[in-house]
Design a protein around this motif. Sequence first.
Motif, PDB file in Angstrom:
ATOM      1  N   SER A  13     112.792  93.285  61.661  1.00 23.09           N
ATOM      2  CA  SER A  13     113.088  92.631  63.140  1.00 23.09           C
ATOM      3  C   SER A  13     111.245  92.368  63.209  1.00 23.09           C
ATOM      4  O   SER A  13     111.017  93.214  62.570  1.00 23.09           O
ATOM      5  N   SER A  14     111.014  91.912  65.079  1.00 23.16           N
ATOM      6  CA  SER A  14     109.861  92.303  64.827  1.00 23.16           C
ATOM      7  C   SER A  14     109.845  93.635  65.408  1.00 23.16           C
ATOM      8  O   SER A  14     108.492  94.459  65.939  1.00 23.16           O
ATOM      9  N   SER A  15     110.430  93.999  65.424  1.00 24.64           N
ATOM     10  CA  SER A  15     110.246  95.656  65.960  1.00 24.64           C
ATOM     11  C   SER A  15     109.883  97.038  64.956  1.00 24.64           C
ATOM     12  O   SER A  15     110.501  96.964  63.750  1.00 24.64           O
ATOM     13  N   PRO A  62     103.223  88.142  64.813  1.00 29.23           N
ATOM     14  CA  PRO A  62     103.210  86.625  65.467  1.00 29.23           C
ATOM     15  C   PRO A  62     104.793  86.975  65.763  1.00 29.23           C
ATOM     16  O   PRO A  62     105.548  86.499  64.429  1.00 29.23           O
ATOM     17  N   LEU A  63     105.775  86.882  66.916  1.00 29.02           N
ATOM     18  CA  LEU A  63     106.460  85.854  66.911  1.00 29.02           C
ATOM     19  C   LEU A  63     106.412  84.279  67.089  1.00 29.02           C
ATOM     20  O   LEU A  63     105.668  83.833  68.290  1.00 29.02           O
ATOM     21  N   GLN A  64     106.846  83.971  66.673  1.00 28.46           N
ATOM     22  CA  GLN A  64     107.220  82.322  66.423  1.00 28.46           C
ATOM     23  C   GLN A  64     108.594  81.314  65.942  1.00 28.46           C
ATOM     24  O   GLN A  64     109.465  81.609  65.990  1.00 28.46           O
ATOM     25  N   PRO A  78     109.028  86.845  57.770  1.00 26.19           N
ATOM     26  CA  PRO A  78     108.524  86.967  58.858  1.00 26.19           C
ATOM     27  C   PRO A  78     107.809  87.910  59.315  1.00 26.19           C
ATOM     28  O   PRO A  78     106.881  87.772  60.298  1.00 26.19           O
ATOM     29  N   TYR A  79     108.158  89.318  59.279  1.00 29.57           N
ATOM     30  CA  TYR A  79     107.886  90.329  60.211  1.00 29.57           C
ATOM     31  C   TYR A  79     107.342  91.387  59.184  1.00 29.57           C
ATOM     32  O   TYR A  79     107.468  92.723  58.305  1.00 29.57           O
TER      33      TYR A  79
ATOM     34  N   GLU B 242     117.293  88.110  58.987  1.00 26.80           N
ATOM     35  CA  GLU B 242     117.462  86.610  58.729  1.00 26.80           C
ATOM     36  C   GLU B 242     119.407  86.317  57.425  1.00 26.80           C
ATOM     37  O   GLU B 242     119.057  85.209  57.503  1.00 26.80           O
TER      38      GLU B 242
END
Lengths: 89, 277
Positions: A13-15, A62-64, A78-79, B242
């Motif tokens: 995740s983004s974390s 970046p969060l998109q 993504p992360y 995801e």
Amino acid sequence: MPKQKLLVLYAASSSPDSPVGAWSVFDGTGRERHMAGDQDEPPYSSVLAAMRDGWRVIQLPPLQAAAPGAEHETAFLPYEFVLEKLVES
Amino acid sequence: MAPARRLTSLQVAGFVADGVLRFDGIVPRAVGDAALAELAAGGPPSPFGADPASPANAWPGRPLAGLFRDWPALAAVIELPAVAAVIESLIGPAPIYDHHYTHVIAPRQEWSQPWHADAILDPRRAAFDIQLCFFFHDTPREMGGTMVLPGSHLRRVNEAAIARYQNFVGQQAMACPAGSLLVCHHGIWHCGQPNRTDRSRTMFKLRLNPSVPQRLLWDTSDLRDPRIGRILSRDHLWYGHEVRLEIANRIRLWRALTGDPGFDVDRWLTRLENEPR
């Protein structure tokens, strides 16, 4: 002169404390040569664990927002966290 | 020879979830050895990179049936009932030849091919090609072989745009006994691994296209097996949170393959489709 070593960690995740699902190492000193499929286990369980071992984060993903009409498309991971160490060579 | 049983719904669901199916030892030793000998003697020319005047350039787009008639061992491999049943289960009874290529990795080749998906970014959702990767000789891990990333096949990337990635949780190298077959969805992420032995490694790849709608082509007697939902929900871990998007996209493919627009798992799509008017 110090040279850059990059560790790229792909988190769940983004974390930065989420688990690592993929990783790459690029060693500017030339001492290590890494390639696809050369390691079975990630070097750190998370980005945070790498930070605690002295790696400096130089890129946060970046969060998109999802593109309209393509909300369920998946492609690249993504992360992507990019970390560096400067190593004397 | 009697036709072999086609794939089950559980196996096809596994293919939808993972993008690969593996069949160890599906090619008998004698047949595989004969095929290796044909390849070592030059084999059928590949259209990939062939001279424009080569007969190989006329193969792509033609029916597979009969194309390998001048290479009887390779033809025998493709026509093995068990192999033919796999092909028919996934892309139907009249596959179209796309291309083949014999990958030979030299002894002591220490370099790994970067991760990539073959061809170009493929936006198809309801149809897919298959790539048959045959390993006719024993392929221990130190010999490679092809490494694949289960669960990567529905992600839309173009060729080696993923070359920055080196390792994934769950990556799998095809270390296998002689006569093994790896069947891949066209979108699978993969890379040829180093060969650290003193023997060369040969992998024969054959890409096939469907010529019919890919709907209920397998043995559907277990189509209502409740384990299908769990199979489609596999979490390969490397793509993190995801996973639910991956499951949604697998459900869409399963709907296309079964012709059942109402199929769902855990209401992932049903709740999105609920727009009362």
